[in-house]
Design a protein around this motif. Structure first.
Motif, PDB file in Angstrom:
ATOM      1  N   MET A 286       0.826  -1.200   0.000  1.00  0.00           N
ATOM      2  CA  MET A 286       0.000   0.000   0.000  1.00  0.00           C
ATOM      3  C   MET A 286       0.869   1.263   0.000  1.00  0.00           C
ATOM      4  O   MET A 286       0.550   2.251  -0.658  1.00  0.00           O
ATOM      5  CB  MET A 286      -0.940  -0.024   1.204  1.00  0.00           C
ATOM      6  CG  MET A 286      -2.030  -1.087   1.101  1.00  0.00           C
ATOM      7  SD  MET A 286      -2.889  -1.429   2.657  1.00  0.00           S
ATOM      8  CE  MET A 286      -3.675   0.145   2.998  1.00  0.00           C
ATOM      9  N   GLN A 287       1.987   1.215   0.704  1.00  0.00           N
ATOM     10  CA  GLN A 287       2.906   2.355   0.739  1.00  0.00           C
ATOM     11  C   GLN A 287       3.506   2.614  -0.637  1.00  0.00           C
ATOM     12  O   GLN A 287       3.711   3.767  -1.033  1.00  0.00           O
ATOM     13  CB  GLN A 287       4.024   2.077   1.760  1.00  0.00           C
ATOM     14  CG  GLN A 287       5.009   3.200   1.960  1.00  0.00           C
ATOM     15  CD  GLN A 287       6.194   2.783   2.825  1.00  0.00           C
ATOM     16  OE1 GLN A 287       7.329   2.718   2.360  1.00  0.00           O
ATOM     17  NE2 GLN A 287       5.925   2.485   4.094  1.00  0.00           N
ATOM     18  N   GLU A 288       3.793   1.549  -1.391  1.00  0.00           N
ATOM     19  CA  GLU A 288       4.474   1.680  -2.680  1.00  0.00           C
ATOM     20  C   GLU A 288       3.522   1.671  -3.878  1.00  0.00           C
ATOM     21  O   GLU A 288       3.982   1.648  -5.026  1.00  0.00           O
ATOM     22  CB  GLU A 288       5.502   0.556  -2.849  1.00  0.00           C
ATOM     23  CG  GLU A 288       6.634   0.608  -1.839  1.00  0.00           C
ATOM     24  CD  GLU A 288       7.827  -0.237  -2.262  1.00  0.00           C
ATOM     25  OE1 GLU A 288       8.944   0.127  -1.905  1.00  0.00           O
ATOM     26  OE2 GLU A 288       7.631  -1.261  -2.960  1.00  0.00           O
ATOM     27  N   ARG A 289       2.223   1.659  -3.641  1.00  0.00           N
ATOM     28  CA  ARG A 289       1.279   1.443  -4.735  1.00  0.00           C
ATOM     29  C   ARG A 289       1.391   2.484  -5.849  1.00  0.00           C
ATOM     30  O   ARG A 289       1.141   2.171  -7.018  1.00  0.00           O
ATOM     31  CB  ARG A 289      -0.156   1.389  -4.217  1.00  0.00           C
ATOM     32  CG  ARG A 289      -0.669   2.635  -3.515  1.00  0.00           C
ATOM     33  CD  ARG A 289      -2.125   2.417  -3.070  1.00  0.00           C
ATOM     34  NE  ARG A 289      -2.612   3.553  -2.289  1.00  0.00           N
ATOM     35  CZ  ARG A 289      -2.646   3.584  -0.968  1.00  0.00           C
ATOM     36  NH1 ARG A 289      -2.233   2.523  -0.281  1.00  0.00           N
ATOM     37  NH2 ARG A 289      -3.094   4.635  -0.319  1.00  0.00           N
ATOM     38  N   ALA A 290       1.782   3.691  -5.525  1.00  0.00           N
ATOM     39  CA  ALA A 290       1.850   4.739  -6.542  1.00  0.00           C
ATOM     40  C   ALA A 290       2.934   4.480  -7.578  1.00  0.00           C
ATOM     41  O   ALA A 290       2.824   4.925  -8.728  1.00  0.00           O
ATOM     42  CB  ALA A 290       2.078   6.093  -5.879  1.00  0.00           C
ATOM     43  N   THR A 291       3.981   3.750  -7.201  1.00  0.00           N
ATOM     44  CA  THR A 291       5.106   3.535  -8.114  1.00  0.00           C
ATOM     45  C   THR A 291       5.084   2.169  -8.782  1.00  0.00           C
ATOM     46  O   THR A 291       5.921   1.897  -9.645  1.00  0.00           O
ATOM     47  CB  THR A 291       6.443   3.674  -7.358  1.00  0.00           C
ATOM     48  OG1 THR A 291       6.495   2.700  -6.300  1.00  0.00           O
ATOM     49  CG2 THR A 291       6.579   5.064  -6.762  1.00  0.00           C
ATOM     50  N   LEU A 292       4.132   1.300  -8.425  1.00  0.00           N
ATOM     51  CA  LEU A 292       4.170  -0.078  -8.907  1.00  0.00           C
ATOM     52  C   LEU A 292       2.905  -0.490  -9.647  1.00  0.00           C
ATOM     53  O   LEU A 292       2.603  -1.662  -9.752  1.00  0.00           O
ATOM     54  CB  LEU A 292       4.409  -1.028  -7.722  1.00  0.00           C
ATOM     55  CG  LEU A 292       5.727  -0.846  -6.974  1.00  0.00           C
ATOM     56  CD1 LEU A 292       5.746  -1.667  -5.705  1.00  0.00           C
ATOM     57  CD2 LEU A 292       6.893  -1.252  -7.872  1.00  0.00           C
ATOM     58  N   ARG A 293       2.138   0.424 -10.150  1.00  0.00           N
ATOM     59  CA  ARG A 293       0.901   0.100 -10.844  1.00  0.00           C
ATOM     60  C   ARG A 293       1.185  -0.720 -12.116  1.00  0.00           C
ATOM     61  O   ARG A 293       2.196  -0.546 -12.782  1.00  0.00           O
ATOM     62  CB  ARG A 293       0.141   1.375 -11.204  1.00  0.00           C
ATOM     63  CG  ARG A 293      -0.417   2.101 -10.001  1.00  0.00           C
ATOM     64  CD  ARG A 293      -1.271   3.295 -10.410  1.00  0.00           C
ATOM     65  NE  ARG A 293      -1.767   4.014  -9.240  1.00  0.00           N
ATOM     66  CZ  ARG A 293      -2.844   3.650  -8.554  1.00  0.00           C
ATOM     67  NH1 ARG A 293      -3.549   2.607  -8.948  1.00  0.00           N
ATOM     68  NH2 ARG A 293      -3.235   4.340  -7.501  1.00  0.00           N
ATOM     69  N   GLY A 294       0.239  -1.616 -12.421  1.00  0.00           N
ATOM     70  CA  GLY A 294       0.331  -2.375 -13.648  1.00  0.00           C
ATOM     71  C   GLY A 294       1.116  -3.662 -13.546  1.00  0.00           C
ATOM     72  O   GLY A 294       1.239  -4.390 -14.523  1.00  0.00           O
ATOM     73  N   THR A 295       1.666  -3.967 -12.366  1.00  0.00           N
ATOM     74  CA  THR A 295       2.398  -5.213 -12.182  1.00  0.00           C
ATOM     75  C   THR A 295       1.608  -6.126 -11.253  1.00  0.00           C
ATOM     76  O   THR A 295       0.716  -5.696 -10.537  1.00  0.00           O
ATOM     77  CB  THR A 295       3.790  -4.941 -11.589  1.00  0.00           C
ATOM     78  OG1 THR A 295       3.637  -4.243 -10.352  1.00  0.00           O
ATOM     79  CG2 THR A 295       4.631  -4.097 -12.532  1.00  0.00           C
ATOM     80  N   ARG A 296       1.949  -7.402 -11.257  1.00  0.00           N
ATOM     81  CA  ARG A 296       1.251  -8.387 -10.421  1.00  0.00           C
ATOM     82  C   ARG A 296       2.082  -8.648  -9.165  1.00  0.00           C
ATOM     83  O   ARG A 296       3.252  -9.001  -9.258  1.00  0.00           O
ATOM     84  CB  ARG A 296       1.043  -9.682 -11.192  1.00  0.00           C
ATOM     85  CG  ARG A 296       0.300 -10.760 -10.401  1.00  0.00           C
ATOM     86  CD  ARG A 296       0.208 -12.063 -11.171  1.00  0.00           C
ATOM     87  NE  ARG A 296      -0.665 -11.936 -12.325  1.00  0.00           N
ATOM     88  CZ  ARG A 296      -0.280 -12.186 -13.573  1.00  0.00           C
ATOM     89  NH1 ARG A 296       0.970 -12.559 -13.827  1.00  0.00           N
ATOM     90  NH2 ARG A 296      -1.127 -12.057 -14.575  1.00  0.00           N
ATOM     91  N   ALA A 297       1.460  -8.485  -8.019  1.00  0.00           N
ATOM     92  CA  ALA A 297       2.172  -8.615  -6.750  1.00  0.00           C
ATOM     93  C   ALA A 297       1.672  -9.811  -5.961  1.00  0.00           C
ATOM     94  O   ALA A 297       0.529 -10.244  -6.094  1.00  0.00           O
ATOM     95  CB  ALA A 297       2.004  -7.351  -5.916  1.00  0.00           C
ATOM     96  N   GLY A 298       2.550 -10.295  -5.102  1.00  0.00           N
ATOM     97  CA  GLY A 298       2.179 -11.301  -4.114  1.00  0.00           C
ATOM     98  C   GLY A 298       2.512 -10.776  -2.728  1.00  0.00           C
ATOM     99  O   GLY A 298       3.506 -10.065  -2.548  1.00  0.00           O
ATOM    100  N   VAL A 299       1.672 -11.096  -1.758  1.00  0.00           N
ATOM    101  CA  VAL A 299       1.947 -10.760  -0.365  1.00  0.00           C
ATOM    102  C   VAL A 299       1.701 -12.004   0.480  1.00  0.00           C
ATOM    103  O   VAL A 299       0.797 -12.796   0.184  1.00  0.00           O
ATOM    104  CB  VAL A 299       1.068  -9.586   0.150  1.00  0.00           C
ATOM    105  CG1 VAL A 299       1.460  -8.284  -0.513  1.00  0.00           C
ATOM    106  CG2 VAL A 299      -0.416  -9.867  -0.065  1.00  0.00           C
ATOM    107  N   VAL A 300       2.490 -12.160   1.510  1.00  0.00           N
ATOM    108  CA  VAL A 300       2.355 -13.316   2.396  1.00  0.00           C
ATOM    109  C   VAL A 300       1.627 -12.877   3.656  1.00  0.00           C
ATOM    110  O   VAL A 300       2.137 -12.035   4.411  1.00  0.00           O
ATOM    111  CB  VAL A 300       3.728 -13.900   2.757  1.00  0.00           C
ATOM    112  CG1 VAL A 300       3.553 -15.135   3.641  1.00  0.00           C
ATOM    113  CG2 VAL A 300       4.513 -14.238   1.504  1.00  0.00           C
ATOM    114  N   LEU A 301       0.442 -13.410   3.875  1.00  0.00           N
ATOM    115  CA  LEU A 301      -0.246 -13.219   5.147  1.00  0.00           C
ATOM    116  C   LEU A 301       0.274 -14.340   6.034  1.00  0.00           C
ATOM    117  O   LEU A 301      -0.304 -15.418   6.121  1.00  0.00           O
ATOM    118  CB  LEU A 301      -1.770 -13.292   4.964  1.00  0.00           C
ATOM    119  CG  LEU A 301      -2.638 -12.635   6.042  1.00  0.00           C
ATOM    120  CD1 LEU A 301      -4.123 -12.704   5.667  1.00  0.00           C
ATOM    121  CD2 LEU A 301      -2.427 -13.203   7.414  1.00  0.00           C
ATOM    122  N   CYS A 302       1.411 -14.068   6.688  1.00  0.00           N
ATOM    123  CA  CYS A 302       2.189 -15.153   7.300  1.00  0.00           C
ATOM    124  C   CYS A 302       1.589 -15.682   8.591  1.00  0.00           C
ATOM    125  O   CYS A 302       1.979 -16.751   9.064  1.00  0.00           O
ATOM    126  CB  CYS A 302       3.629 -14.706   7.532  1.00  0.00           C
ATOM    127  SG  CYS A 302       3.803 -13.386   8.741  1.00  0.00           S
TER     128      CYS A 302
END
Length: 319
Positions: A286-302
């Motif tokens: 969420m902090q980096e969302r402005a610079t990373l639009r258009g790519t596919r991300a993964g996050v670990v809900l660990c």
């Protein structure tokens, strides 16, 4: 640290205890961050966190190679201890866990419920870890560190599942406690030959790995001040740092307020409860969302092991 064949064998061992955890692309999360986002749900394991995978691999080898071992001792803020207690119960190995004073009451109760002998010592994780090592020598117990080959290989099985089951990920955000999770993700990524960027996440109040990553060597901090206890580490592990320095793209630091907002987002958008470290990757995205639009991300809900009182005070109180 291990081959792809060894990692696949570890995954089969883990899956004897529980099936692969799901990875889901939640549409409301995607709308929130502005791009397709896949969540790996390690909050859906028998202990509610990813660490159980490492505990199962560690304990299986120990029980096989040293069937008469007197017991295992380690230190934790909760999830590592639950993993060892769960695995120890399956293999008939007594487990002693050191926790700092004031540790999560609910995580303490869970460790006891899995059969662990629980001892409170010191003001933070690192003090408890030093005492656990002393107790291992005094009582003839096997010391289980928080970062070791078996533990990393075990937790790397979630990365193996994730990277094979999800569409190709441009970036994968992983929280850093002592380093087994991000280390496992880096090693699994490399074994699969994928270009996915691995991005570490730490707390602003506990930035020891971020400082070490920038400096190129281990940097300790006098305090680890964060309500996300899974990231409250003052003393980085040198072996973990070496893997991170070789394989991570960067380390992002997040505030407790950003983590609380991510916990609320998980609840509102997916109806999953995340603990602080579990929500930190989403906070970083969420902090980096402005610079990373258009790519596919993964996050670990660990993990999802957050005390009710902490949830009320920190997460809901900060709303």
């Amino acid at each position: 640290m291990f081959t792809l064949e060894e990692l696949e064998a570890a995954a089969r061992l883990v899956h004897r205890a529980f099936p692969p955890t799901p990875q889901i692309a939640w549409p409301l999360i995607a709308a929130r961050v502005g791009r397709e986002t896949w969540v790996k749900h390690e909050n859906h394991t028998p202990t509610g966190a990813f660490k159980v995978r490492g505990g199962l691999v560690f304990m299986e080898r120990l029980a096989r190679e040293r069937p008469h071992v007197k017991g295992v001792v380690s230190a934790t803020r909760g999830n590592h201890g639950q993993s060892l207690a769960y695995a120890g119960q399956r293999h008939g190995v007594p487990v002693t866990i050191l926790v700092p004073r004031g540790n999560s009451a609910e995580k303490n109760a869970a460790m006891r419920a899995f059969g662990a002998r629980l001892i409170e010592h010191g003001e933070d994780f690192d003090a408890a870890r030093i005492e656990a090592a002393r107790l291992a020598e005094a009582e003839g117990l096997e010391f289980a560190p928080s970062f070791a080959r078996d533990l990393v290989m075990g937790v790397a099985t979630y990365a193996l599942e994730f990277l094979r089951a999800a569409p190709p990920l441009d970036a994968l955000y992983v929280p850093i406690g002592l380093g087994s999770g991000i280390g496992g993700c880096i090693l699994a990524r490399d074994l699969l030959g994928l270009p996915t960027e691995i991005i570490g996440v730490q707390s602003v109040g506990a930035p020891s790995y971020a400082l070490s990553f920038a400096a190129g060597h281990v940097v300790t901090t006098p305090k680890a001040e964060t309500r996300a206890d899974g990231m409250a580490t003052r003393m980085p592990d040198a072996a973990a740092l070496e893997i991170i320095r070789r394989g991570a793209a960067r380390i992002v630091t997040v505030t407790d307020e950003e983590v609380a907002a991510a916990i609320r987002a998980y609840w509102q958008d997916t109806h999953n409860l995340a603990e602080g470290a579990g929500a930190a990757p989403l906070a970083a995205l969420m902090q980096e969302r402005a610079t990373l639009r258009g790519t596919r991300a993964g996050v670990v809900l660990c993990g999802g092991n957050i005390d009710l009182d902490l949830f009320r005070d920190w997460v809901l109180g900060a709303a």
